[in-house]
Design a protein around this motif. Structure first.
Motif, PDB file in Angstrom:
ATOM      1  N   ASN A 326      30.681  19.310  73.677  1.00 51.61           N
ATOM      2  CA  ASN A 326      31.381  19.493  72.471  1.00 51.61           C
ATOM      3  C   ASN A 326      30.442  20.644  71.175  1.00 51.61           C
ATOM      4  OD1 ASN A 326      32.479  17.854  70.055  1.00 51.61           O
ATOM      5  ND2 ASN A 326      30.656  17.870  69.099  1.00 51.61           N
ATOM      6  N   ALA A 327      30.566  22.253  72.153  1.00 53.26           N
ATOM      7  CA  ALA A 327      29.993  23.046  72.606  1.00 53.26           C
ATOM      8  C   ALA A 327      30.984  24.583  72.253  1.00 53.26           C
ATOM      9  CB  ALA A 327      28.822  23.715  73.286  1.00 53.26           C
ATOM     10  N   SER A 328      31.062  25.775  71.502  1.00 57.45           N
ATOM     11  CA  SER A 328      31.918  26.796  72.032  1.00 57.45           C
ATOM     12  C   SER A 328      31.238  28.154  72.075  1.00 57.45           C
ATOM     13  CB  SER A 328      32.738  27.322  70.482  1.00 57.45           C
ATOM     14  OG  SER A 328      33.814  26.251  70.456  1.00 57.45           O
ATOM     15  N   ILE A 329      31.054  28.783  72.500  1.00 59.71           N
ATOM     16  CA  ILE A 329      30.798  29.750  73.777  1.00 59.71           C
ATOM     17  C   ILE A 329      31.425  30.938  72.400  1.00 59.71           C
ATOM     18  CG2 ILE A 329      32.189  30.058  75.560  1.00 59.71           C
ATOM     19  CD1 ILE A 329      29.587  31.241  76.648  1.00 59.71           C
ATOM     20  N   ASP A 330      30.341  31.649  71.936  1.00 58.15           N
ATOM     21  CA  ASP A 330      30.233  33.346  71.626  1.00 58.15           C
ATOM     22  C   ASP A 330      29.798  34.191  72.610  1.00 58.15           C
ATOM     23  OD1 ASP A 330      31.281  35.035  69.376  1.00 58.15           O
ATOM     24  OD2 ASP A 330      29.349  34.118  68.109  1.00 58.15           O
ATOM     25  N   VAL A 331      30.970  34.626  73.092  1.00 58.70           N
ATOM     26  CA  VAL A 331      30.732  36.367  74.200  1.00 58.70           C
ATOM     27  C   VAL A 331      29.703  36.901  73.791  1.00 58.70           C
ATOM     28  CG1 VAL A 331      31.645  37.173  75.855  1.00 58.70           C
ATOM     29  CG2 VAL A 331      32.418  34.728  75.474  1.00 58.70           C
ATOM     30  N   ASN A 332      30.905  37.375  71.858  1.00 60.03           N
ATOM     31  CA  ASN A 332      30.873  38.726  71.496  1.00 60.03           C
ATOM     32  C   ASN A 332      28.885  38.570  71.794  1.00 60.03           C
ATOM     33  OD1 ASN A 332      33.035  39.898  72.324  1.00 60.03           O
ATOM     34  ND2 ASN A 332      34.086  39.028  70.190  1.00 60.03           N
ATOM     35  N   GLY A 333      29.126  37.681  70.248  1.00 56.13           N
ATOM     36  CA  GLY A 333      27.337  37.425  70.068  1.00 56.13           C
ATOM     37  C   GLY A 333      26.606  36.664  70.744  1.00 56.13           C
ATOM     38  N   GLN A 334      26.854  36.116  72.078  1.00 54.54           N
ATOM     39  CA  GLN A 334      26.423  35.672  73.358  1.00 54.54           C
ATOM     40  C   GLN A 334      24.823  34.686  72.558  1.00 54.54           C
ATOM     41  OE1 GLN A 334      25.490  37.677  76.346  1.00 54.54           O
ATOM     42  NE2 GLN A 334      27.882  37.677  76.257  1.00 54.54           N
ATOM     43  N   GLU A 335      26.333  33.691  72.249  1.00 55.95           N
ATOM     44  CA  GLU A 335      25.281  32.875  71.184  1.00 55.95           C
ATOM     45  C   GLU A 335      26.250  31.550  71.989  1.00 55.95           C
ATOM     46  OE1 GLU A 335      24.108  34.011  67.375  1.00 55.95           O
ATOM     47  OE2 GLU A 335      25.535  33.067  67.059  1.00 55.95           O
ATOM     48  N   ILE A 336      25.451  30.484  71.810  1.00 54.00           N
ATOM     49  CA  ILE A 336      26.149  29.097  72.538  1.00 54.00           C
ATOM     50  C   ILE A 336      26.685  28.112  71.166  1.00 54.00           C
ATOM     51  CG2 ILE A 336      26.461  26.584  73.436  1.00 54.00           C
ATOM     52  CD1 ILE A 336      24.844  28.002  75.921  1.00 54.00           C
ATOM     53  N   ILE A 337      27.436  27.598  69.979  1.00 51.10           N
ATOM     54  CA  ILE A 337      27.678  27.137  69.466  1.00 51.10           C
ATOM     55  C   ILE A 337      27.281  25.655  69.706  1.00 51.10           C
ATOM     56  CG2 ILE A 337      28.700  26.965  66.829  1.00 51.10           C
ATOM     57  CD1 ILE A 337      29.843  29.412  67.569  1.00 51.10           C
ATOM     58  N   LEU A 338      26.739  25.015  68.455  1.00 50.59           N
ATOM     59  CA  LEU A 338      26.572  23.065  69.585  1.00 50.59           C
ATOM     60  C   LEU A 338      26.933  22.756  67.946  1.00 50.59           C
ATOM     61  CD1 LEU A 338      23.004  23.178  71.111  1.00 50.59           C
ATOM     62  CD2 LEU A 338      25.557  22.691  72.181  1.00 50.59           C
ATOM     63  N   LYS A 339      28.456  22.021  67.962  1.00 50.16           N
ATOM     64  CA  LYS A 339      28.681  21.180  67.220  1.00 50.16           C
ATOM     65  C   LYS A 339      27.559  19.558  66.900  1.00 50.16           C
ATOM     66  CE  LYS A 339      32.535  23.711  67.932  1.00 50.16           C
ATOM     67  NZ  LYS A 339      33.685  24.151  69.083  1.00 50.16           N
ATOM     68  N   LYS A 340      27.042  19.933  65.365  1.00 49.67           N
ATOM     69  CA  LYS A 340      26.775  18.067  64.850  1.00 49.67           C
ATOM     70  C   LYS A 340      28.104  17.270  64.306  1.00 49.67           C
ATOM     71  CE  LYS A 340      22.689  20.191  65.825  1.00 49.67           C
ATOM     72  NZ  LYS A 340      22.192  19.206  67.046  1.00 49.67           N
ATOM     73  N   TYR A 341      28.877  17.736  64.323  1.00 56.64           N
ATOM     74  CA  TYR A 341      30.120  17.160  64.220  1.00 56.64           C
ATOM     75  C   TYR A 341      31.177  16.300  65.942  1.00 56.64           C
ATOM     76  CZ  TYR A 341      32.569  21.032  64.048  1.00 56.64           C
ATOM     77  OH  TYR A 341      33.173  22.229  64.116  1.00 56.64           O
ATOM     78  N   ILE A 342      31.337  15.590  65.258  1.00 55.45           N
ATOM     79  CA  ILE A 342      32.656  14.829  66.387  1.00 55.45           C
ATOM     80  C   ILE A 342      33.999  14.946  65.395  1.00 55.45           C
ATOM     81  CG2 ILE A 342      33.246  13.286  68.429  1.00 55.45           C
ATOM     82  CD1 ILE A 342      29.962  13.138  68.711  1.00 55.45           C
ATOM     83  N   HIS A 343      35.257  15.887  65.839  1.00 53.86           N
ATOM     84  CA  HIS A 343      36.442  15.611  65.656  1.00 53.86           C
ATOM     85  C   HIS A 343      36.934  15.758  66.699  1.00 53.86           C
ATOM     86  CE1 HIS A 343      34.505  15.764  61.827  1.00 53.86           C
ATOM     87  NE2 HIS A 343      34.526  17.477  61.225  1.00 53.86           N
ATOM     88  N   ILE A 344      37.628  14.894  67.041  1.00 53.64           N
ATOM     89  CA  ILE A 344      38.644  14.493  68.766  1.00 53.64           C
ATOM     90  C   ILE A 344      39.727  14.693  68.583  1.00 53.64           C
ATOM     91  CG2 ILE A 344      38.684  13.438  70.580  1.00 53.64           C
ATOM     92  CD1 ILE A 344      36.598  12.835  70.664  1.00 53.64           C
ATOM     93  N   GLY A 345      40.598  16.000  68.743  1.00 57.60           N
ATOM     94  CA  GLY A 345      42.136  15.982  68.841  1.00 57.60           C
ATOM     95  C   GLY A 345      42.431  15.343  69.653  1.00 57.60           C
ATOM     96  N   VAL A 346      44.228  14.449  69.660  1.00 57.07           N
ATOM     97  CA  VAL A 346      44.784  13.952  70.445  1.00 57.07           C
ATOM     98  C   VAL A 346      46.445  14.437  71.022  1.00 57.07           C
ATOM     99  CG1 VAL A 346      45.614  11.140  70.931  1.00 57.07           C
ATOM    100  CG2 VAL A 346      43.372  11.444  69.848  1.00 57.07           C
ATOM    101  N   ALA A 347      46.919  14.881  71.819  1.00 53.45           N
ATOM    102  CA  ALA A 347      47.904  15.542  71.677  1.00 53.45           C
ATOM    103  C   ALA A 347      48.570  14.443  71.575  1.00 53.45           C
ATOM    104  CB  ALA A 347      47.925  15.904  73.277  1.00 53.45           C
ATOM    105  N   VAL A 348      50.200  14.763  71.299  1.00 61.68           N
ATOM    106  CA  VAL A 348      51.435  14.371  70.855  1.00 61.68           C
ATOM    107  C   VAL A 348      52.322  14.861  71.192  1.00 61.68           C
ATOM    108  CG1 VAL A 348      52.263  13.027  69.090  1.00 61.68           C
ATOM    109  CG2 VAL A 348      49.771  13.016  69.123  1.00 61.68           C
ATOM    110  N   ASP A 349      53.060  14.738  72.538  1.00 63.32           N
ATOM    111  CA  ASP A 349      54.570  14.640  72.291  1.00 63.32           C
ATOM    112  C   ASP A 349      55.067  14.073  70.981  1.00 63.32           C
ATOM    113  OD1 ASP A 349      56.204  15.243  73.966  1.00 63.32           O
ATOM    114  OD2 ASP A 349      56.644  13.306  74.627  1.00 63.32           O
TER     115      ASP A 349
END
Length: 480
Positions: A326-349
């Motif tokens: 549930n995280a993202s990587i910030d390559v430029n900032g050399q950080e791992i962003i851990l998200k405290k929220y859980i928002h889930i996308g659902v692909a819809v055709d």
């Protein structure tokens, strides 16, 4: 009645153009202020454009499938509101001009004055008319003579026009320039070929060979740095396409709207994230039993209890157990962003392409509420009613193609997320249990993940955790 132009407003941050998908009014119609006039589709969402004023539609300036930019005129209204404001301005015409008004008029006059050519220092110091040097200067300006040593002049030809370079000639010249630059680089042909195949600009590499010669090891090391997020990913240019009309009839369709946005997003995702996909399967007889017994609760509130809705809840629980997904990587900032929220996308055709509405705070909602919300968002997506905000902020994505078919698939991560869960069509398979084969309804699952953040073992544990819960769903999924 005065005519008022209604223009396309800024519909979302970063959106400068959109495609007209529907026109909601006709010429001669009376419209109210804030009434929807047209529907436009950008690379972010489908939006209804409201009227800025009340009035009668005089002329419609656009048609369906037109690509229009922010500020383009959509239609012209015959509006009384404009007339009133104009009358107010006419009343002010008799007033004495104030100092501020005079200042504005002076500025306007200055703006309208043609810009005077700047006089060079040489021209300022030129002799007056009638001298020999002045005559030479005049002839020089005409392009007929040019001063040379000794004060003499000689005739010269007029300035030649710049040649018109055709696109194919420009492309050929660019290719020749690239080859020439590569030839100047200290590297063997096989090394240059390897760099081109990997999309790496060799002039960015530092050679470790004799006299700085670039070796294959240098190219591979640079490619490894890119995968690990340490190096700068090269921008690969699309090679030119051949003229397909040489072999038969073709049709060209503009790449726009959602399809254009999908092309950009998937290219960014593939070029940025080192993808790895892990596969597993889960027996879903208990999930199907749960759906049959509890679907009426969702239907009472206008929803539908689907496998995707159940997976929403299970995945939310799994993300709390495995926060790195549930995280993202910030390559430029050399950080791992851990998200405290859980928002889930659902692909819809949808008919216009793939849309991904986001269900927010999934971990805080029960299964029935999730079923209702997912049903509403899916309907809005298919009808083109999603807003930009309803597709922002996702921290994980689920893509279920089981209703269409297929045994399994790999999916692209929705950048800058860390992973996406793919769901294929459930199939009845013989499973060996207690010394014999038994028919079981198996659901194929695939997890694509960012290898910079997630190791293979953790991805396998995450997907197995989901499979275990699918095979033994908890009652709290309904009641909590």
């Amino acid at each position: 009645m005065m005519q008022k132009e209604i223009k396309l407003p800024k519909i979302a941050e970063g959106v400068e153009s959109a495609t007209v998908t529907n026109i909601l009014v006709s010429e001669g119609d009376a419209v109210e202020k804030a009434q929807s006039l047209i529907v436009v589709e950008s690379d972010k969402a489908s939006v209804e454009v409201p009227s800025e004023a009340a009035g009668k539609v005089s002329t419609i300036k656009v048609k369906e499938n037109d690509e229009i930019k922010v500020g383009d005129v959509i239609l012209v209204l015959e509006s009384e509101e404009e007339e009133q404001s104009t009358e107010g301005a006419e009343e002010k015409e008799g007033e004495q001009p104030t100092e501020a008004t005079i200042g504005k008029e002076v500025v306007k006059e200055k703006e309208e004055e043609p810009k005077k050519e700047k006089v060079s220092e040489e021209e300022k110091t030129e002799p007056k008319e009638g001298t020999e040097r002045t005559a030479v200067k005049k002839e020089e300006k005409k392009g007929e003579v040019q001063p040379v040593a000794g004060g003499k002049v000689q005739p010269v030809a007029e300035k030649e026009k710049q040649p018109v370079i055709k696109p194919e000639e420009e492309e050929k010249a660019g290719e020749e320039d690239r080859v020439t630059k590569e030839q100047e680089i200290a590297a063997a042909p096989n090394v240059l070929r390897l760099a081109r195949e990997l999309g790496i600009q060799v002039n960015e590499l530092k050679g470790s060979g004799p006299e700085g010669r670039i070796l294959e090891e240098d190219v591979m090391a640079y490619a490894k740095e890119i995968i690990q997020g340490k190096g700068r990913r090269p921008v690969q240019e699309e090679p030119p396409l051949p003229d397909f009309s040489n072999w038969g009839e073709i049709e060209k369709v503009p790449l726009k709207g959602i399809r254009r946005a999908t092309a950009k997003r998937t290219a960014v995702s593939w070029n940025t994230i080192p993808h790895v996909t892990h596969f597993d399967q889960a027996e879903i007889s208990k999930i199907e039993e749960l759906r049959a017994n509890k679907n009426h609760l969702a239907e009472q509130q206008g929803g539908k209890l689907t496998v995707t809705a159940i997976l929403l809840k299970i995945v939310a629980e799994a993300l709390q157990e495995f926060p790195m997904l549930n995280a993202s990587i910030d390559v430029n900032g050399q950080e791992i962003i851990l998200k405290k929220y859980i928002h889930i996308g659902v692909a819809v055709d949808t008919e216009r392409g793939l849309l991904v509405p986001v269900v927010r705070d999934v971990n805080k909602k029960n299964l029935i509420n999730l079923s209702v919300e997912l049903t509403e968002l899916s309907e809005k997506a298919r009808k083109g009613k999603l807003t930009v905000d309803e597709m922002k902020g996702g921290s994980f994505t689920i893509s279920n193609v089981g209703g269409i078919g297929g045994t399994n698939f790999t999916q692209l991560i929705y950048h800058p997320q860390a992973a996406i869960l793919g769901v294929a069509k459930a199939e009845l398979k013989p499973i060996f249990i207690d010394g014999e084969f038994k028919p079981k309804l198996m659901l194929p699952l695939s997890l694509s993940y960012d290898h910079r953040l997630i190791d293979g073992a953790d991805a396998a544990r995450f997907l197995r955790w989901i499979c275990d819960v699918i095979e033994n769903p908890l009652n709290l999924l309904i009641d909590e």
